[in-house]
Design a protein around this motif. Structure first.
Motif, mmCIF file in Angstrom:
data_model
loop_
_atom_site.group_PDB
_atom_site.id
_atom_site.type_symbol
_atom_site.label_atom_id
_atom_site.label_comp_id
_atom_site.label_asym_id
_atom_site.label_seq_id
_atom_site.Cartn_x
_atom_site.Cartn_y
_atom_site.Cartn_z
ATOM 1 N N LEU A 30 0.834 -1.206 0.000
ATOM 2 C CA LEU A 30 0.000 0.000 0.000
ATOM 3 C C LEU A 30 0.869 1.258 0.000
ATOM 4 C CD1 LEU A 30 -2.645 -1.215 2.631
ATOM 5 C CD2 LEU A 30 -2.953 -1.047 0.147
ATOM 6 N N ALA A 31 2.142 1.106 -0.383
ATOM 7 C CA ALA A 31 3.090 2.229 -0.367
ATOM 8 C C ALA A 31 2.646 3.350 -1.302
ATOM 9 C CB ALA A 31 4.477 1.740 -0.785
ATOM 10 N N ALA A 32 2.917 4.580 -0.891
ATOM 11 C CA ALA A 32 2.554 5.753 -1.688
ATOM 12 C C ALA A 32 3.172 5.690 -3.075
ATOM 13 C CB ALA A 32 2.980 7.027 -0.959
ATOM 14 N N SER A 33 4.415 5.237 -3.170
ATOM 15 C CA SER A 33 5.082 5.183 -4.473
ATOM 16 C C SER A 33 4.376 4.208 -5.415
ATOM 17 C CB SER A 33 6.552 4.795 -4.304
ATOM 18 O OG SER A 33 6.659 3.564 -3.626
ATOM 19 N N THR A 34 3.896 3.094 -4.881
ATOM 20 C CA THR A 34 3.173 2.113 -5.689
ATOM 21 C C THR A 34 1.856 2.700 -6.190
ATOM 22 O OG1 THR A 34 4.128 0.307 -4.418
ATOM 23 C CG2 THR A 34 2.140 -0.197 -5.666
ATOM 24 N N VAL A 35 1.118 3.326 -5.283
ATOM 25 C CA VAL A 35 -0.169 3.928 -5.662
ATOM 26 C C VAL A 35 0.057 5.036 -6.696
ATOM 27 C CG1 VAL A 35 -2.192 5.196 -4.824
ATOM 28 C CG2 VAL A 35 -1.225 3.329 -3.450
ATOM 29 N N ALA A 36 1.078 5.877 -6.483
ATOM 30 C CA ALA A 36 1.375 6.964 -7.429
ATOM 31 C C ALA A 36 1.646 6.395 -8.824
ATOM 32 C CB ALA A 36 2.563 7.781 -6.934
ATOM 33 N N ASP A 37 2.446 5.327 -8.890
ATOM 34 C CA ASP A 37 2.721 4.684 -10.185
ATOM 35 C C ASP A 37 1.428 4.201 -10.843
ATOM 36 O OD1 ASP A 37 5.448 5.068 -10.005
ATOM 37 O OD2 ASP A 37 5.891 3.012 -9.375
ATOM 38 N N LYS A 38 0.556 3.599 -10.041
ATOM 39 C CA LYS A 38 -0.670 3.017 -10.592
ATOM 40 C C LYS A 38 -1.652 4.070 -11.084
ATOM 41 C CE LYS A 38 -0.382 -1.434 -8.346
ATOM 42 N NZ LYS A 38 -1.072 -2.468 -7.607
ATOM 43 N N VAL A 39 -1.632 5.268 -10.485
ATOM 44 C CA VAL A 39 -2.561 6.318 -10.932
ATOM 45 C C VAL A 39 -1.875 7.329 -11.853
ATOM 46 C CG1 VAL A 39 -4.138 6.056 -8.977
ATOM 47 C CG2 VAL A 39 -2.295 7.760 -8.847
ATOM 48 N N GLY A 40 -0.564 7.121 -12.105
ATOM 49 C CA GLY A 40 0.132 7.939 -13.088
ATOM 50 C C GLY A 40 0.499 9.341 -12.651
ATOM 51 N N LEU A 41 0.788 9.509 -11.375
ATOM 52 C CA LEU A 41 1.228 10.813 -10.865
ATOM 53 C C LEU A 41 2.594 10.660 -10.214
ATOM 54 C CD1 LEU A 41 -1.614 12.707 -8.930
ATOM 55 C CD2 LEU A 41 -0.576 13.326 -11.091
ATOM 56 N N PRO A 42 3.412 11.731 -10.210
ATOM 57 C CA PRO A 42 4.658 11.675 -9.440
ATOM 58 C C PRO A 42 4.331 11.478 -7.955
ATOM 59 C CG PRO A 42 4.580 13.636 -10.846
ATOM 60 C CD PRO A 42 3.225 13.001 -10.901
ATOM 61 N N VAL A 43 5.178 10.746 -7.256
ATOM 62 C CA VAL A 43 4.896 10.407 -5.854
ATOM 63 C C VAL A 43 4.812 11.650 -4.957
ATOM 64 C CG1 VAL A 43 7.294 9.970 -5.163
ATOM 65 C CG2 VAL A 43 5.430 8.729 -4.027
ATOM 66 N N ASP A 44 5.466 12.750 -5.340
ATOM 67 C CA ASP A 44 5.388 13.957 -4.509
ATOM 68 C C ASP A 44 4.041 14.677 -4.647
ATOM 69 O OD1 ASP A 44 5.886 14.856 -7.126
ATOM 70 O OD2 ASP A 44 7.153 16.514 -6.453
ATOM 71 N N ARG A 45 3.188 14.184 -5.540
ATOM 72 C CA ARG A 45 1.836 14.747 -5.691
ATOM 73 C C ARG A 45 0.773 13.872 -5.049
ATOM 74 N NH1 ARG A 45 0.453 18.660 -10.312
ATOM 75 N NH2 ARG A 45 2.413 19.728 -10.543
ATOM 76 N N LEU A 46 1.184 12.712 -4.561
ATOM 77 C CA LEU A 46 0.270 11.824 -3.857
ATOM 78 C C LEU A 46 0.435 12.098 -2.366
ATOM 79 C CD1 LEU A 46 -0.971 8.459 -4.654
ATOM 80 C CD2 LEU A 46 0.099 8.644 -2.426
ATOM 81 N N PHE A 47 -0.595 12.613 -1.739
ATOM 82 C CA PHE A 47 -0.521 12.972 -0.326
ATOM 83 C C PHE A 47 -1.149 11.876 0.518
ATOM 84 C CE2 PHE A 47 0.910 16.800 -2.028
ATOM 85 C CZ PHE A 47 1.442 17.582 -1.015
ATOM 86 N N LYS A 48 -0.346 11.333 1.429
ATOM 87 C CA LYS A 48 -0.834 10.276 2.319
ATOM 88 C C LYS A 48 -1.388 10.939 3.584
ATOM 89 C CE LYS A 48 3.993 9.483 3.546
ATOM 90 N NZ LYS A 48 5.126 8.581 3.456
ATOM 91 N N THR A 49 -2.474 10.384 4.082
ATOM 92 C CA THR A 49 -3.122 10.923 5.277
ATOM 93 C C THR A 49 -2.758 10.041 6.458
ATOM 94 O OG1 THR A 49 -4.948 11.732 3.927
ATOM 95 C CG2 THR A 49 -5.313 11.608 6.312
ATOM 96 N N LEU A 50 -2.152 10.650 7.466
ATOM 97 C CA LEU A 50 -1.703 9.939 8.658
ATOM 98 C C LEU A 50 -2.554 10.374 9.852
ATOM 99 C CD1 LEU A 50 2.096 10.492 7.978
ATOM 100 C CD2 LEU A 50 0.740 8.465 7.438
ATOM 101 N N VAL A 51 -2.793 9.442 10.747
ATOM 102 C CA VAL A 51 -3.625 9.709 11.922
ATOM 103 C C VAL A 51 -2.729 9.613 13.152
ATOM 104 C CG1 VAL A 51 -5.696 9.028 13.193
ATOM 105 C CG2 VAL A 51 -5.564 8.641 10.712
ATOM 106 N N LEU A 52 -2.752 10.683 13.957
ATOM 107 C CA LEU A 52 -1.888 10.744 15.130
ATOM 108 C C LEU A 52 -2.690 11.192 16.336
ATOM 109 C CD1 LEU A 52 -0.227 12.135 12.481
ATOM 110 C CD2 LEU A 52 1.607 11.577 14.059
ATOM 111 N N LYS A 53 -2.081 11.014 17.505
ATOM 112 C CA LYS A 53 -2.712 11.482 18.727
ATOM 113 C C LYS A 53 -1.724 12.387 19.447
ATOM 114 C CE LYS A 53 -5.608 10.102 22.513
ATOM 115 N NZ LYS A 53 -6.221 9.009 23.254
#
Length: 157
Positions: A30-53
């Motif tokens: 589920l890596a961002a780089s893999t998803v970016a490749d699959k949707v055809g965008l550079p990885v720096d344009r794919l923003f991952k959402t992280l949940v913190l406390k």
């Protein structure tokens, strides 16, 4: 699998243009780089959402580019906490309503403060999870920050 998600319906309501992009996902990658490749965008344009406390404010969300790491100290300072820590994967769904690989900054069960890395400014499009694995939303970065009522600041390294 096609169809609107809660996140896309929010953008519809706000009349913010976007497109949905589906891809084949793999539980083991589920890596961002893999998803970016699959949707055809550079990885720096794919923003991952992280949940913190945070130690003072409770839950916060952070969006950072797929090629960067979250700077925990910067997020703690921006969110007025002394420290922040990642929420365990097993708790993601109960906190946000989303599962790992499908956490969107839009449409969480409860509205949490959201901090987006400043590198999003001026990017069009950026990609975020649509709220389920296998679907990404492409949207203007500035409009996304506006839609989420996000604080845009330096939180990646």
């Amino acid at each position: 699998m096609a169809g609107k998600t809660t996140a896309s319906r929010i953008l519809d309501t706000m009349k913010i243009p976007y497109t949905l992009h589906e891809y084949e996902w793999d539980e083991d990658d589920l890596a961002a780089s893999t998803v970016a490749d699959k949707v055809g965008l550079p990885v720096d344009r794919l923003f991952k959402t992280l949940v913190l406390k945070g130690d003072k404010t409770g839950f916060v969300l952070a969006c950072v580019p797929g090629d960067k790491e979250l700077d925990l100290k910067a997020l703690a300072a921006a969110s007025r906490n002394k420290s922040v820590e990642m929420v365990p994967v097993k708790d993601l769904q109960s906190v946000t309503g989303y599962i790992r690989g499908g956490v969107s900054p839009l449409g969480t069960k409860k509205k949490f403060p959201l901090f987006i890395d400043e590198s999003i400014r001026g990017l069009d499009p950026v990609s975020i999870s649509a709220g389920r694995r296998g679907t990404q939303i492409f949207v203007n970065g500035d409009r996304l920050a506006e839609a989420c009522e996000a604080t845009v600041c330096a939180i990646s390294k």
